[in-house]
Each structure stands twice: as structure tokens, then as C-alpha cells.
Scaffold this motif. Structure first.
Motif, PDB file in Angstrom:
ATOM      1  N   ARG A 183       1.701   4.492  32.911  1.00 55.37           N
ATOM      2  CA  ARG A 183       2.785   5.093  33.672  1.00 55.37           C
ATOM      3  C   ARG A 183       2.511   6.547  33.967  1.00 55.37           C
ATOM      4  NH1 ARG A 183       8.434   5.756  30.745  1.00 55.37           N
ATOM      5  NH2 ARG A 183       7.099   7.348  29.801  1.00 55.37           N
ATOM      6  N   ASP A 184       1.971   7.286  32.967  1.00 50.89           N
ATOM      7  CA  ASP A 184       1.693   8.689  33.166  1.00 50.89           C
ATOM      8  C   ASP A 184       0.557   8.894  34.181  1.00 50.89           C
ATOM      9  OD1 ASP A 184       3.637   9.321  31.372  1.00 50.89           O
ATOM     10  OD2 ASP A 184       2.262   9.561  29.652  1.00 50.89           O
ATOM     11  N   SER A 185      -0.453   8.028  34.111  1.00 55.52           N
ATOM     12  CA  SER A 185      -1.585   8.158  35.037  1.00 55.52           C
ATOM     13  C   SER A 185      -1.164   7.837  36.475  1.00 55.52           C
ATOM     14  CB  SER A 185      -2.727   7.228  34.611  1.00 55.52           C
ATOM     15  OG  SER A 185      -2.330   5.870  34.651  1.00 55.52           O
ATOM     16  N   SER A 186      -0.267   6.888  36.621  1.00 55.72           N
ATOM     17  CA  SER A 186       0.207   6.535  37.970  1.00 55.72           C
ATOM     18  C   SER A 186       1.119   7.635  38.523  1.00 55.72           C
ATOM     19  CB  SER A 186       0.943   5.202  37.946  1.00 55.72           C
ATOM     20  OG  SER A 186       2.088   5.298  37.114  1.00 55.72           O
ATOM     21  N   ALA A 187       1.858   8.324  37.688  1.00 52.88           N
ATOM     22  CA  ALA A 187       2.733   9.396  38.135  1.00 52.88           C
ATOM     23  C   ALA A 187       1.928  10.617  38.536  1.00 52.88           C
ATOM     24  CB  ALA A 187       3.724   9.755  37.017  1.00 52.88           C
ATOM     25  N   ALA A 188       0.813  10.860  37.893  1.00 51.26           N
ATOM     26  CA  ALA A 188      -0.019  12.013  38.216  1.00 51.26           C
ATOM     27  C   ALA A 188      -0.779  11.736  39.543  1.00 51.26           C
ATOM     28  CB  ALA A 188      -1.013  12.268  37.074  1.00 51.26           C
TER      29      ALA A 188
ATOM     30  N   SER B 123       2.171   1.880  23.856  1.00 45.99           N
ATOM     31  CA  SER B 123       1.297   3.049  24.103  1.00 45.99           C
ATOM     32  C   SER B 123       0.506   2.872  25.398  1.00 45.99           C
ATOM     33  CB  SER B 123       0.335   3.242  22.933  1.00 45.99           C
ATOM     34  OG  SER B 123       1.047   3.484  21.748  1.00 45.99           O
ATOM     35  N   LEU B 124      -0.033   1.714  25.607  1.00 46.89           N
ATOM     36  CA  LEU B 124      -0.774   1.445  26.835  1.00 46.89           C
ATOM     37  C   LEU B 124       0.127   1.560  28.063  1.00 46.89           C
ATOM     38  CD1 LEU B 124      -3.023  -1.570  25.757  1.00 46.89           C
ATOM     39  CD2 LEU B 124      -3.790   0.760  26.330  1.00 46.89           C
ATOM     40  N   TYR B 125       1.374   1.072  27.936  1.00 53.08           N
ATOM     41  CA  TYR B 125       2.296   1.148  29.041  1.00 53.08           C
ATOM     42  C   TYR B 125       2.594   2.619  29.403  1.00 53.08           C
ATOM     43  CZ  TYR B 125       6.687   0.968  31.571  1.00 53.08           C
ATOM     44  OH  TYR B 125       7.688   1.163  32.496  1.00 53.08           O
ATOM     45  N   GLU B 126       2.769   3.478  28.383  1.00 54.13           N
ATOM     46  CA  GLU B 126       3.059   4.881  28.638  1.00 54.13           C
ATOM     47  C   GLU B 126       1.856   5.571  29.308  1.00 54.13           C
ATOM     48  OE1 GLU B 126       4.226   6.502  24.931  1.00 54.13           O
ATOM     49  OE2 GLU B 126       6.278   5.667  25.031  1.00 54.13           O
ATOM     50  N   ILE B 127       0.642   5.211  28.835  1.00 52.78           N
ATOM     51  CA  ILE B 127      -0.560   5.815  29.425  1.00 52.78           C
ATOM     52  C   ILE B 127      -0.693   5.410  30.895  1.00 52.78           C
ATOM     53  CG2 ILE B 127      -3.084   5.774  29.370  1.00 52.78           C
ATOM     54  CD1 ILE B 127      -2.842   5.487  26.316  1.00 52.78           C
TER      55      ILE B 127
ATOM     56  N   LEU C 201       2.188  -3.821  15.070  1.00 48.02           N
ATOM     57  CA  LEU C 201       1.098  -2.978  15.602  1.00 48.02           C
ATOM     58  C   LEU C 201       0.751  -3.367  17.025  1.00 48.02           C
ATOM     59  CD1 LEU C 201      -1.245  -2.780  12.481  1.00 48.02           C
ATOM     60  CD2 LEU C 201       0.146  -0.947  13.450  1.00 48.02           C
ATOM     61  N   SER C 202       0.786  -4.640  17.320  1.00 49.85           N
ATOM     62  CA  SER C 202       0.498  -5.090  18.693  1.00 49.85           C
ATOM     63  C   SER C 202       1.548  -4.560  19.642  1.00 49.85           C
ATOM     64  CB  SER C 202       0.457  -6.625  18.741  1.00 49.85           C
ATOM     65  OG  SER C 202      -0.549  -7.121  17.890  1.00 49.85           O
ATOM     66  N   ILE C 203       2.803  -4.612  19.238  1.00 52.32           N
ATOM     67  CA  ILE C 203       3.892  -4.095  20.074  1.00 52.32           C
ATOM     68  C   ILE C 203       3.681  -2.594  20.324  1.00 52.32           C
ATOM     69  CG2 ILE C 203       6.375  -3.622  20.126  1.00 52.32           C
ATOM     70  CD1 ILE C 203       6.342  -6.468  20.258  1.00 52.32           C
ATOM     71  N   GLU C 204       3.344  -1.904  19.242  1.00 51.09           N
ATOM     72  CA  GLU C 204       3.139  -0.448  19.371  1.00 51.09           C
ATOM     73  C   GLU C 204       1.985  -0.142  20.329  1.00 51.09           C
ATOM     74  OE1 GLU C 204       2.421   3.443  16.489  1.00 51.09           O
ATOM     75  OE2 GLU C 204       2.440   1.402  15.660  1.00 51.09           O
ATOM     76  N   ASN C 205       0.914  -0.911  20.229  1.00 51.79           N
ATOM     77  CA  ASN C 205      -0.224  -0.692  21.122  1.00 51.79           C
ATOM     78  C   ASN C 205       0.155  -0.989  22.573  1.00 51.79           C
ATOM     79  OD1 ASN C 205      -1.927   0.075  19.046  1.00 51.79           O
ATOM     80  ND2 ASN C 205      -2.602  -2.041  18.651  1.00 51.79           N
ATOM     81  N   ILE C 206       0.924  -2.026  22.785  1.00 49.10           N
ATOM     82  CA  ILE C 206       1.356  -2.372  24.150  1.00 49.10           C
ATOM     83  C   ILE C 206       2.204  -1.254  24.734  1.00 49.10           C
ATOM     84  CG2 ILE C 206       2.808  -3.946  25.472  1.00 49.10           C
ATOM     85  CD1 ILE C 206       1.815  -6.186  23.613  1.00 49.10           C
TER      86      ILE C 206
END
Length: 366
Positions: free
Chosen positions: A361-366, A355-359, A348-353
Motif C-alpha cells: 500500500r505504501d509503495s503504491s501511494a508513493a 506487513s506485506l499489505y502495508e508495504i 505469525l502468518s497473519i502478521e506477515n500478511i
């Protein structure tokens, strides 16, 4: 009276003269003197001893006249002990393996097999007359009762002959023990006995020792010596769990693999199954069921060897082992559950990490 004296003097004068003439010549000894031997001196001592009297003299028989027991009493005691020892037929029980192939052994010793008198198939009785005997009370016959679970009971076999008979058993044995177990007993025949049997210290007295008596005695002794082995196995497990508990007392944890614990579970269960099923500890003998005198021998020997009490102790120890096994299994299960929980937390910790990384990355691309 004077006339009689004169006549007597005339008659005695030649005898006196002859004695005087002989005494004037030195006499030679009639034989050569020599030193008396030991037997001769004993003979003279015997002649010079106190003569026997027709009137018996009074002899003191007070208790303080002897420093120890009276000689006759001590001799009678030793004689009674020797008489008790003589006439005993030695019985030797051995537990040498965990399984014996009775069929192959019976085929190899077919001429020595005693025909069975019951339907029991877990033993065979053999009779031998190959070896010379020192025990003449029971003749030259030797008997051996072999049990499928690994016991062999020998009757009328001397110590130096035991190896020859046990070799006949080991050819068909599997699971030989590193250290063979042994027990000694004895049987005494007494035809003038009023009862069919009588107990004694480390032996039993029978009116007649027949093949059925041999089977009954062999069955109890074989079970007893096998029970000794299984008790020693359970004692080893109890000691092992005692060491684990002492370690847990000091450290608060224990180190045991699940495989080792499962091996102990299998060992405890197999020992209990062997005692009840293979050894047949609670099975009633068919021979004892048919005849009361054999039932009496069977019950006496089971009480003498405390078979029921020893099985009760074995069962108590197995319950202790079982309790420890259940406890350790629960501990291992809890450890496994904790490990799975930590694995889930890590995933679960890996999954959360991720998910946070994708968020981010998407915010920096926008």
C-alpha cells in the motif's frame, strides 16, 4: 400181663365212646373266618419265617457282595456330614454402600450396642434378640458388626431375616451401590476342642465364640467383601484402558477428552486411598494385639481369604492403570503443544500478511 391189658381196655372204653358220639355231630366254627389284614399277614409271615438260631451263621463280607458302599458305612458317612452341618453359626458379609454414619446409627440403636473393647472408631457391634431363632446352638442372639466404609457382617441371622437388619444400616448409609455384594461363611463352636481354633472348609471351629471373636471375624470378612468391590472397580478401569489400547492399535490414535482422563485419575487414586485408609487393610487389630488366640484367628482368616495377595493384585492393576494414564496424559499434552504451535504459526502468518499489505500500500501511494 393179660390182667393189665383188661384193665386198660376197661378204662379207655368210655373215652372212646364219648369221642365217637361227639364226632357224629357236625361241629360249628368257633369264630367267623375273615380275610387277614396287612398287619396279620405280616404277623403270619414273621411266624413262618426262618427261626432264629443260637449259633450265628457265617455271613460273607467280601467287597464284591455290595454293589456300592456298605449300608452302615454310607449311613455313618451321611450322619457325619449332618453332624458337621449342624451346630454351624451362619455368617453373612455385605458391602452395600461407600459410607455409613456410625454415630447416628449408634444413637438410634443405643440399647443394642455392645460396649467397645478397643479404641477403634471405624465400626460398631450390635446385639439383637428381637426375632425368633431356628438355630438353637447359639441361642436366640443375633450379632451385627457395621463398618464405616460400608460393610455389614451378620452372625446367626437366617436368610429371611437379612432384609430387616440391613434396613437398619441403609437408614444411615450414603452412596448406596446399585448391586450389593455378599459373602457367606460359618463358625462352629466346639468346647471340647484342644486348641483355641481350628480351620475347616468354609468355616472356622472355635472353642468359644465371644464378642471379641465376633469383632475379629467381622473385621476380616468386612475388609474382604470391601476389597472385592474395589477390585471390581479397578477391573472396570483396566478393561476401559484395554479398549483404548486396542483402538489405538487399529487407528493409531485415540479419542478421549481431558476431563474423562482426569476422572479416571481421580477414581484410581480414591480407590487406592479407600482401601488403605478407610478399610484399614494393613492396620493391626487392637484385640488381636492384646491376646494371642485372637491374633491366631485374625491371621488364619486373612490367609484363608488371601487378603494380602488380593491387595497385591489390586496394586498391580492400579500400576497398569497409572502407566496408561501417564501415557495418555503425555499424548494429550503433545496434542495441546501441537495446537499451540499451529496457533502461533497462524498468528505469525497473519502478521506477515498484514506487513506485506502495508508495504504494498505504501509503495503504491508513493
Amino acid at each position: 400181663m393179660g390182667r393189665w391189658r383188661a384193665a386198660a381196655s376197661l378204662l379207655l372204653s368210655p373215652v372212646a365212646a364219648a369221642g365217637a358220639s361227639k364226632s357224629s355231630v357236625p361241629a360249628k366254627p368257633p369264630f367267623h373266618l375273615h380275610r387277614p389284614s396287612a398287619s396279620t399277614s405280616f404277623y403270619f409271615r414273621f411266624l413262618n419265617s426262618r427261626p432264629f438260631s443260637a449259633i450265628p451263621s457265617r455271613v460273607s463280607v467280601e467287597a464284591n457282595d455290595y454293589d456300592s458302599e456298605p449300608p452302615f458305612y454310607a449311613q455313618s458317612q451321611s450322619q457325619a456330614k449332618e453332624d458337621e452341618e449342624t451346630g454351624k453359626i451362619p455368617v453373612k458379609a455385605y458391602f452395600l454402600c461407600t459410607s455409613i454414619n456410625l454415630k447416628s446409627m449408634q444413637a438410634e440403636n443405643l440399647s443394642n450396642v455392645i460396649p467397645p473393647t478397643s479404641r477403634s472408631s471405624n465400626y460398631i457391634a450390635l446385639r439383637f434378640c428381637d426375632f425368633p431363632s431356628e438355630n438353637t446352638e447359639f441361642g436366640v442372639w443375633r450379632y451385627m458388626v457395621v463398618f464405616q466404609y460400608g460393610s455389614a457382617v451378620l452372625f446367626n441371622v437366617e436368610d429371611h431375616e437379612v432384609d430387616g437388619y440391613l434396613d437398619l444400616v441403609t437408614r444411615h448409609a450414603s452412596g448406596l451401590l446399585p448391586e450389593m455384594r455378599k459373602d457367606d461363611y460359618a463358625v462352629k463352636e466346639k468346647p471340647q476342642l484342644d486348641e483355641d481354633m481350628q480351620g475347616g472348609p468354609d468355616y472356622i471351629v472355635l472353642k468359644t465364640l465371644d464378642t471379641d471373636s465376633i469383632r475379629i471375624i467381622g473385621s476380616v470378612l468386612g475388609q474382604s467383601i470391601a476389597l472385592d468391590y474395589f477390585v471390581s472397580q479397578v477391573d472396570g478401569m483396566v478393561e476401559e484402558f484395554a479398549d483404548i489400547n486396542r483402538g489405538m492399535e487399529k487407528t493409531g490414535t485415540f479419542t478421549m477428552h481431558k476431563k474423562k482422563l482426569l476422572q479416571l485419575v481421580g477414581k484410581a487414586n480414591s480407590n487406592l486411598a479407600d482401601v488403605i485408609l478407610k478399610v484399614g487393610l494393613f492396620e493391626r487389630s487392637e484385640i488381636a494385639w492384646r491376646d494371642a488366640k485372637y491374633a491366631q484367628i485374625h491371621e488364619y482368616l486373612r490367609e484363608e481369604y488371601e487378603v494380602t495377595q488380593r491387595f497385591g493384585n489390586l496394586d498391580f492393576k492400579l500400576k497398569f492403570v497409572e502407566h496408561n494414564i501417564h501415557f495418555l496424559q503425555e499424548v494429550l499434552q503433545n496434542r495441546k503443544s501441537d495446537l499451540l504451535e499451529w496457533c502461533i504459526i497462524f498468528l505469525l502468518s497473519i502478521e506477515n500478511i498484514i506487513s506485506l499489505y502495508e508495504i504494498v500500500r505504501d509503495s503504491s501511494a508513493a
